[in-house]
Design a protein around this motif. Structure first.
Motif, PDB file in Angstrom:
ATOM      1  N   ALA A   1       0.825  -1.209   0.000  1.00 42.15           N
ATOM      2  CA  ALA A   1       0.000   0.000   0.000  1.00 42.15           C
ATOM      3  C   ALA A   1       0.861   1.263   0.000  1.00 42.15           C
ATOM      4  O   ALA A   1       0.452   2.302  -0.541  1.00 42.15           O
ATOM      5  CB  ALA A   1      -0.944   0.004   1.206  1.00 42.15           C
ATOM      6  N   MET A   2       2.050   1.185   0.574  1.00 44.80           N
ATOM      7  CA  MET A   2       2.959   2.329   0.630  1.00 44.80           C
ATOM      8  C   MET A   2       3.840   2.432  -0.624  1.00 44.80           C
ATOM      9  O   MET A   2       4.658   3.342  -0.724  1.00 44.80           O
ATOM     10  CB  MET A   2       3.839   2.228   1.879  1.00 44.80           C
ATOM     11  N   GLY A   3       3.697   1.490  -1.551  1.00 47.71           N
ATOM     12  CA  GLY A   3       4.454   1.552  -2.798  1.00 47.71           C
ATOM     13  C   GLY A   3       5.857   0.989  -2.749  1.00 47.71           C
ATOM     14  O   GLY A   3       6.663   1.248  -3.646  1.00 47.71           O
ATOM     15  N   TRP A   4       6.175   0.203  -1.734  1.00 52.12           N
ATOM     16  CA  TRP A   4       7.521  -0.336  -1.584  1.00 52.12           C
ATOM     17  C   TRP A   4       7.927  -1.256  -2.735  1.00 52.12           C
ATOM     18  O   TRP A   4       9.106  -1.412  -3.016  1.00 52.12           O
ATOM     19  CB  TRP A   4       7.651  -1.084  -0.265  1.00 52.12           C
ATOM     20  N   PHE A   5       6.968  -1.882  -3.393  1.00 53.82           N
ATOM     21  CA  PHE A   5       7.287  -2.851  -4.441  1.00 53.82           C
ATOM     22  C   PHE A   5       7.088  -2.286  -5.841  1.00 53.82           C
ATOM     23  O   PHE A   5       7.192  -3.007  -6.826  1.00 53.82           O
ATOM     24  CB  PHE A   5       6.440  -4.116  -4.256  1.00 53.82           C
ATOM     25  N   ASP A   6       6.783  -0.985  -5.935  1.00 52.28           N
ATOM     26  CA  ASP A   6       6.645  -0.337  -7.229  1.00 52.28           C
ATOM     27  C   ASP A   6       8.041  -0.021  -7.755  1.00 52.28           C
ATOM     28  O   ASP A   6       8.876   0.514  -7.032  1.00 52.28           O
ATOM     29  CB  ASP A   6       5.830   0.958  -7.111  1.00 52.28           C
ATOM     30  N   GLY A   7       8.276  -0.310  -8.986  1.00 55.94           N
ATOM     31  CA  GLY A   7       9.593  -0.008  -9.532  1.00 55.94           C
ATOM     32  C   GLY A   7       9.773  -0.661 -10.885  1.00 55.94           C
ATOM     33  O   GLY A   7       8.811  -1.196 -11.431  1.00 55.94           O
ATOM     34  N   PRO A   8      10.945  -0.669 -11.405  1.00 56.51           N
ATOM     35  CA  PRO A   8      12.159  -0.145 -10.790  1.00 56.51           C
ATOM     36  C   PRO A   8      12.233   1.375 -10.878  1.00 56.51           C
ATOM     37  O   PRO A   8      11.575   1.932 -11.738  1.00 56.51           O
ATOM     38  CB  PRO A   8      13.283  -0.808 -11.579  1.00 56.51           C
ATOM     39  N   PRO A   9      13.016   2.001 -10.059  1.00 57.26           N
ATOM     40  CA  PRO A   9      13.729   1.449  -8.906  1.00 57.26           C
ATOM     41  C   PRO A   9      12.763   1.136  -7.764  1.00 57.26           C
ATOM     42  O   PRO A   9      11.697   1.730  -7.662  1.00 57.26           O
ATOM     43  CB  PRO A   9      14.705   2.558  -8.513  1.00 57.26           C
ATOM     44  N   TYR A  10      13.171   0.206  -6.932  1.00 53.45           N
ATOM     45  CA  TYR A  10      12.363  -0.250  -5.812  1.00 53.45           C
ATOM     46  C   TYR A  10      12.834   0.408  -4.525  1.00 53.45           C
ATOM     47  O   TYR A  10      13.986   0.819  -4.409  1.00 53.45           O
ATOM     48  CB  TYR A  10      12.465  -1.779  -5.662  1.00 53.45           C
ATOM     49  N   ARG A  11      11.946   0.481  -3.540  1.00 51.13           N
ATOM     50  CA  ARG A  11      12.318   1.022  -2.220  1.00 51.13           C
ATOM     51  C   ARG A  11      13.037  -0.020  -1.378  1.00 51.13           C
ATOM     52  O   ARG A  11      13.580   0.302  -0.334  1.00 51.13           O
ATOM     53  CB  ARG A  11      11.076   1.492  -1.474  1.00 51.13           C
ATOM     54  N   VAL A  12      12.983  -1.265  -1.808  1.00 50.23           N
ATOM     55  CA  VAL A  12      13.710  -2.336  -1.124  1.00 50.23           C
ATOM     56  C   VAL A  12      14.854  -2.777  -2.021  1.00 50.23           C
ATOM     57  O   VAL A  12      14.795  -2.622  -3.245  1.00 50.23           O
ATOM     58  CB  VAL A  12      12.787  -3.539  -0.778  1.00 50.23           C
ATOM     59  N   ALA A  13      15.902  -3.318  -1.413  1.00 50.25           N
ATOM     60  CA  ALA A  13      17.086  -3.715  -2.174  1.00 50.25           C
ATOM     61  C   ALA A  13      16.806  -4.920  -3.058  1.00 50.25           C
ATOM     62  O   ALA A  13      16.127  -5.861  -2.649  1.00 50.25           O
ATOM     63  CB  ALA A  13      18.224  -4.039  -1.214  1.00 50.25           C
ATOM     64  N   GLU A  14      17.331  -4.872  -4.278  1.00 48.82           N
ATOM     65  CA  GLU A  14      17.297  -6.036  -5.154  1.00 48.82           C
ATOM     66  C   GLU A  14      18.504  -6.911  -4.810  1.00 48.82           C
ATOM     67  O   GLU A  14      19.605  -6.410  -4.606  1.00 48.82           O
ATOM     68  CB  GLU A  14      17.364  -5.622  -6.622  1.00 48.82           C
ATOM     69  N   ILE A  15      18.274  -8.202  -4.733  1.00 47.27           N
ATOM     70  CA  ILE A  15      19.310  -9.154  -4.368  1.00 47.27           C
ATOM     71  C   ILE A  15      19.554 -10.096  -5.543  1.00 47.27           C
ATOM     72  O   ILE A  15      18.602 -10.571  -6.170  1.00 47.27           O
ATOM     73  CB  ILE A  15      18.878  -9.983  -3.128  1.00 47.27           C
ATOM     74  N   VAL A  16      20.823 -10.376  -5.833  1.00 43.92           N
ATOM     75  CA  VAL A  16      21.168 -11.302  -6.899  1.00 43.92           C
ATOM     76  C   VAL A  16      21.282 -12.703  -6.302  1.00 43.92           C
ATOM     77  O   VAL A  16      22.015 -12.932  -5.342  1.00 43.92           O
ATOM     78  CB  VAL A  16      22.501 -10.905  -7.569  1.00 43.92           C
TER      79      VAL A  16
END
Length: 91
Positions: free
Chosen positions: A60-75
């Motif tokens: 709801a806060m948009g953390w998963f909207d992206g890229p870029p994302y508000r959370v770190a992308e992990i390889v």
């Protein structure tokens, strides 16, 4: 899981965490952790507050909207992919 099973937007489990695939490379997969989401806030006086957001709150806060994302992308590499699953495994 096999590398060929991953596609952008696929949600899967690795360890005790839920992830969403954001990119598929030749031998790697890039993903964001979508549950739980840890949020840290630093106040003006330097005090830190930590909060764990549910998937619904973070979405709801948009953390998963992206890229870029508000959370770190992990390889994730080939070894990591072996322990990924479409089903949640209670450990």
């Amino acid at each position: 899981m096999e590398h060929s099973e991953f596609q952008i937007g696929l949600e899967f489990w690795c360890g005790k965490r839920r992830w969403r695939c954001t990119d598929v490379g030749t031998r790697t997969v890039v993903a964001i952790g979508i549950h739980p989401v840890e949020m840290a806030t630093v106040q003006a006086d330097g005090a830190k507050e930590h909060e764990t957001l549910s998937y619904e709150q973070a979405d709801a806060m948009g953390w998963f909207d992206g890229p870029p994302y508000r959370v770190a992308e992990i390889v994730l590499d080939e070894d990591d992919l072996e322990v990924c699953s479409l089903e949640r495994e209670d450990l």
